[in-house]
Every structure is written in C-alpha cells, then in structure tokens.
Motif scaffolding. Structure first.
Motif, PDB file in Angstrom:
ATOM      1  N   MET A 165      30.721 -15.719  23.333  1.00 28.21           N
ATOM      2  CA  MET A 165      31.545 -14.601  22.847  1.00 28.21           C
ATOM      3  C   MET A 165      31.543 -13.445  23.842  1.00 28.21           C
ATOM      4  O   MET A 165      32.519 -12.710  23.963  1.00 28.21           O
ATOM      5  CB  MET A 165      31.049 -14.108  21.476  1.00 28.21           C
ATOM      6  CG  MET A 165      31.193 -15.107  20.363  1.00 28.21           C
ATOM      7  SD  MET A 165      32.879 -15.685  20.055  1.00 28.21           S
ATOM      8  CE  MET A 165      32.862 -17.284  20.851  1.00 28.21           C
ATOM      9  N   LEU A 166      30.436 -13.301  24.568  1.00 28.26           N
ATOM     10  CA  LEU A 166      30.371 -12.256  25.590  1.00 28.26           C
ATOM     11  C   LEU A 166      31.181 -12.670  26.815  1.00 28.26           C
ATOM     12  O   LEU A 166      31.979 -11.884  27.352  1.00 28.26           O
ATOM     13  CB  LEU A 166      28.906 -11.999  25.957  1.00 28.26           C
ATOM     14  CG  LEU A 166      28.642 -10.868  26.936  1.00 28.26           C
ATOM     15  CD1 LEU A 166      29.196  -9.548  26.415  1.00 28.26           C
ATOM     16  CD2 LEU A 166      27.142 -10.727  27.202  1.00 28.26           C
ATOM     17  N   ALA A 167      31.013 -13.924  27.232  1.00 27.52           N
ATOM     18  CA  ALA A 167      31.730 -14.412  28.427  1.00 27.52           C
ATOM     19  C   ALA A 167      33.237 -14.282  28.241  1.00 27.52           C
ATOM     20  O   ALA A 167      33.957 -13.891  29.165  1.00 27.52           O
ATOM     21  CB  ALA A 167      31.347 -15.862  28.704  1.00 27.52           C
ATOM     22  N   ARG A 168      33.724 -14.578  27.030  1.00 23.47           N
ATOM     23  CA  ARG A 168      35.182 -14.566  26.869  1.00 23.47           C
ATOM     24  C   ARG A 168      35.763 -13.160  26.756  1.00 23.47           C
ATOM     25  O   ARG A 168      36.977 -12.995  26.749  1.00 23.47           O
ATOM     26  CB  ARG A 168      35.628 -15.505  25.749  1.00 23.47           C
ATOM     27  CG  ARG A 168      35.535 -15.035  24.350  1.00 23.47           C
ATOM     28  CD  ARG A 168      36.092 -16.144  23.435  1.00 23.47           C
ATOM     29  NE  ARG A 168      36.111 -15.715  22.061  1.00 23.47           N
ATOM     30  CZ  ARG A 168      36.436 -16.512  21.048  1.00 23.47           C
ATOM     31  NH1 ARG A 168      36.755 -17.763  21.256  1.00 23.47           N
ATOM     32  NH2 ARG A 168      36.443 -16.062  19.827  1.00 23.47           N
ATOM     33  N   LYS A 169      34.896 -12.163  26.685  1.00 23.27           N
ATOM     34  CA  LYS A 169      35.378 -10.772  26.762  1.00 23.27           C
ATOM     35  C   LYS A 169      35.218 -10.221  28.191  1.00 23.27           C
ATOM     36  O   LYS A 169      36.124  -9.575  28.722  1.00 23.27           O
ATOM     37  CB  LYS A 169      34.592  -9.891  25.788  1.00 23.27           C
ATOM     38  CG  LYS A 169      34.791 -10.264  24.329  1.00 23.27           C
ATOM     39  CD  LYS A 169      33.993  -9.362  23.425  1.00 23.27           C
ATOM     40  CE  LYS A 169      33.938  -9.853  21.995  1.00 23.27           C
ATOM     41  NZ  LYS A 169      35.204 -10.206  21.361  1.00 23.27           N
TER      42      LYS A 169
END
Ligand code: NAP
Length: 486
Positions: A165-169
């Motif tokens: 979820m962090l990587a995709r932001k």
C-alpha cells in the motif's frame, strides 16, 4: 524476539523515523510493535515530535523543488534502482512483513513482489507524462496542456498490506516529480522503514521520502491542515477516510481515499464450480480475510448451494493455521485482539439470528496468539451484521438467491462499492450483471483482481480516486492549460 537475527541484511531493521535522509531515534518516546503470532514484542519504534513533523515538511518542500527539476529519465533510473534492491532483498522484506503482520511467508513474498511491481511500472511511466496541444480558436494563439507535479504529498497506510500500500502511493508520486511524507500504521511500521531504507540506498534524495510514526490523530491533523501539502493519499477504514476528507477541506487538498469494502461474489448455475471454489478461497482467505477486496458475501443460486458448500468445506479442511514463519502454514493470525473480538461477535450475531455454522466459528483453542478458525456459515437472510459490515477476517458467509434480479439487488445492497465478483459461463448474463454492479472493480470468473497496471479504486463509501495504471500517476499531477498569444 530479536527480529534482526532472521535477516541477512541487518540494515533493513530500522526503528526510527526518517527525516531528510537520516534515521532519528534519540530522545523520542517509543511505541511497541508485537508479533501477532505469539504476541511477543519485536521492536520499540520512535514517535515523531511536533518539531519532527515540521522538519519533515520543510525538507519535503526543498527536496521536491529539486526533484521536479530532474529529467523524467533521471527519476526513472532511481525508481528502477529501488525496484531492483527490493527484488534483491525480497526474502528479508518478506520476513519482516510476516513477523510484524502475521501473514505466511509465501504470501508476504507475493506482497513484496506486488509492491515492487508498482515501483517498476511507475519507473517506466515516469517517462510517459506527456502533455498535448489543442487547436486554438484564435489563429494568433497556441494552446498547450502541460502535466506538472502537484508538489508535496502525504500518505497514510494500513497494516494489512504495509509494504504494497505504501509502494503504490510513493512510486507514482516520485515518478510524477513529487515528494512524499508517509505515516504507516503503528501496527506495522517496520516494513515501511525497510522499504524507505532501500529507497535511500537506491539514490532517492534526502528529504524526498520521509517517514513519520506516532499518534495517528495528531499526525493526521497536521497532514490535513498544512497548505503546502497538496495531496493526501489514504488507505484505511471508511470512518477515518471521512474524518480526513472533512479535515482537508480548508486546505483544499487533492485526496485519494482507498477505503473499506463489502464485496459480493455471485455464483450462477452455469458457473464452473471448481473454478468458483478456487476464486472464493483466494478472495476470502488471502491474508486471513483481511483485505479490502475480500469476498464478504457469497451469493449462490439455491440449485448449486449444497455442491458448492461441499467443495468449500473440503478446501477449508486443507488450511493450516499457525505462525507464518512455519512451513506449510496457509493461514496466519488476525492482527490484534480487537479483530478477534470483532470476528467472534459477527459469528455470534449470525448464529443468534438463525445462521448455521458448517465449520470453525471460534478462536483456536490449540494455538497461542490471535488465531481464529476458518469459518463457513450459511445465512438464512440478510438481517445480520455479517451482511452489512466489512468482516475483515476468515468468515465465509453464504446466502442464496433464486433470480438474476434478486442477485443484483442483494449485491448492491450496501453503501460500499470497491470490489465485486461473479461466476457464470453465460456471456449475456455476464454482460448484464457486470454493468449493473455498483462497484469500481468487477472480477469475472476470477477471485484475484489486483495488479500494478490497472486502475484500482472504489465508488460510494469505498472512496475516491484510483491507484495503479495510467490513472494512478494522474493523482499526483496537475493539468496546466497555457494560452499563448503570439
Ligand atoms: P484504519 O484504522 O483506518 O488505519 C489506517 C491508517 O490510518 C493507519 O496508519 C492508522 O494509524 C491511520 N489513522 C487512524 N486514525 C487516524 C486519524 N484520525 N488520522 C490520520 N490517520 C489515522 O484502518 P486499518 O484498520 O489499518 O485498515 C483496514 C481498513 O483499510 C479496512 O477498512 C480496509 O478495507 C481498508 N483498506 C482499503 C484498501 C483499498 O485499497 N480500498 C486497501 C487496504 C485496506 P495507526 O495505526 O497509527 O492508528
């Protein structure tokens, strides 16, 4: 438990906050992080002070101004380096994830690769942020449309996919030329720290990607109200999403809200039942039922209910509960005690209201930790909490229908609108149903729908905006219209 003893690359175990390229620990109060498989402490992580929040913002502003001057190709190369380092360190990243979140190691590795796929994809997309021209009404004018980075961005991420979820932001933000201040869930801060440490090693400049931990309400208020933060991307509960939406009004920030779901999964008589069974198991029990796209309500035509239940019970009997580090474990613990209480109360409410339990339905008596037995429950009607609430745990709830119209009505009977699924071999029916489902995502004859190259996001109370694909980077860009008089 000493987490770092499980790691080849000990540098990945970071317990501070990250500001301007430095890990800060000293003189900070800390909070405890535990392993949900055995409730043991694994780390004490530093909380950001008020001054840390200001420092994070100040350095983000400076770093963003420099970063946006870099060529798209330069940004792309750094993102690509980051992707490669994640691939090289995937075993350690998966181990950290399993220990702090609980999911089995194989699932944790899949999450690491899934998160990395966003970084790879946006390293490529960084080079394809193209503007366009419009034929002007006035022959002495030229009209040009440019896409520019929105500026300093913030991200608040959940515990269920603390890496992905962090990587995709962060990936689309950096690709677009923005900076990012991230606030990960306090339940799983270590995966975020490990990811950020690799970003530094890959060449992401100091201050461009800061990580702050601590009191969520206080940090949330700070991120919402600062006018120099131009974009906030949040993944988490609808309740917190509403609060953030309200609090961002005064700074008029752009928002992405990836919130809760209540996914229906509809099975029609023509469906391939073996394939539907696989789809249900994948969409329900991945991450122990703790995903926003989990099938929350299985709606099955009454004529195939018994056959489907037999197949599902057979599959559930093969699940193995336990610590995610143990081989052959398919199903880890729930994230915390509140989750355990919530799941048990949903089962109790359903049984009280006439549901029949086929298997599971209780906290594991054999294992210490936060383990709930995979559960299959048949519900006679929708006057139960299970139908209306996001379950977020290993309860497979089955409802029956007689007609297509009834199936659609039941499927749409929720304020949420994230994922939905349908299984049928009738192409006319597939088209009719998918068009009527009030959801941002429809999986047809599949229970797996997430990928880096598609626009992921919900409608209604499931949120705003998209992550992934071409739409995902637009969330971090402003569209500037230039009218040039010659
Ligand atoms: P949550 O309680 O809303 O927490 C999510 C994040 O928000 C955490 O970092 C949390 O920090 C922070 N937070 C809590 N209160 C806050 C506040 N007042 N201001 C700012 N930040 C605040 O959700 P969760 O339990 O972690 O995650 C589960 C939910 O996420 C489910 O509803 C699930 O459906 C949803 N989800 C949605 C998607 C999607 O793409 N749509 C993907 C995954 C999950 P602390 O942990 O420090 O409190």
């Amino acid at each position: 438990m000493n987490l770092s003893q499980h790691l080849k690359n000990k540098q990945l175990f970071k317990t501070g906050i990250l500001i301007n390229g430095k890990w800060i620990k000293q003189d900070r109060t800390t909070f405890e992080v535990t392993n949900p498989s055995n409730k043991q402490q694994i780390a004490q992580v530093s909380q950001a002070t008020d001054q840390d929040l200001i420092d994070a913002l100040d350095t983000s502003i400076v770093a963003q101004l420099e970063w946006r001057q870099k060529s798209a190709k330069q940004r792309s190369i750094i993102l690509r380096n980051w992707y490669q380092l994640i691939i090289d360190n995937q075993d350690d990243l998966a181990t950290i994830l399993t220990i702090e979140q609980g999911k089995p190691l194989s699932e944790a590795r899949n999450e690491i690769l899934y998160g990395a796929s966003y970084i790879e994809w946006y390293s490529e997309e960084a080079k394809r942020i193209n503007g366009y021209t419009i034929a002007a009404n006035n022959p002495n004018q030229r009209v040009q449309i440019n896409f520019e980075p929105i500026g300093v961005c913030a991200a608040i991420t959940p515990w269920n996919f603390p890496n992905a979820m962090l990587a995709r932001k962060v990936a689309p933000a950096l690709a677009a030329g923005c900076s990012m201040i991230a606030k990960p869930s306090s339940l799983t801060p270590l995966s975020a720290n490990a990811l950020a440490n690799l970003a530094l090693e890959a060449g992401v400049p100091a201050g461009l990607f800061n990580i702050i931990h601590g009191h969520s309400g206080k940090i949330g208020e700070f991120l919402c109200t600062q006018t120099s933060i131009r974009k906030l991307s949040f993944t988490g509960s609808t309740e917190v999403g509403i609060w953030l939406y309200q609090n961002c009004a005064n700074s008029m920030k752009k928002l992405s809200l990836e919130l809760g779901g209540n996914a229906p999964l509809i099975i029609f008589p023509s469906a391939d039942l073996d394939n539907a069974t696989i789809g249900i198991m994948q969409s329900k029990f991945r991450n122990n039922g703790q995903t926003c796209v989990c099938s929350n309500r299985i709606l099955v035509h009454s004529s195939i209910k018994h056959e489907l239940i037999t197949k599902l019970l057979n599959q559930i009997s093969m699940l193995k509960l336990g610590s995610g580090l143990e081989p052959n474990v398919t199903t880890g613990p729930l994230i915390n005690n509140n989750a355990l209480i919530h799941i048990q109360s949903l089962v109790n409410d359903a049984i009280k209201n006439g549901a029949s339990l086929h298997t599971g339905g209780r906290i594991s008596s054999e294992l210490q930790g936060l383990f709930f037995e995979p559960t299959l429950i048949e519900c006679p009607n929708n006057n139960i909490r299970l139908f209306h609430e996001e379950i977020f745990g290993p309860i497979l709830a089955i409802y029956t229908f007689e007609t297509e119209e009834e199936a659609i009505k039941l499927a749409n009977q929720t304020p949420y609108g994230l994922a939905s699924y349908l299984f049928s071999q009738d192409i006319g029916q597939i088209n009719r149903i998918m068009e009527q489902l009030q959801y941002g995502i429809v999986g047809v004859n599949t229970g797996l729908v997430s990928a880096e190259n598609v626009p992921f996001g919900g409608i209604k109370m499931s949120g705003l905006g998209k992550e992934g694909g071409k739409s995902g980077i637009k969330e971090y860009l402003i569209e500037k219209y230039i009218c040039l008089s010659l």
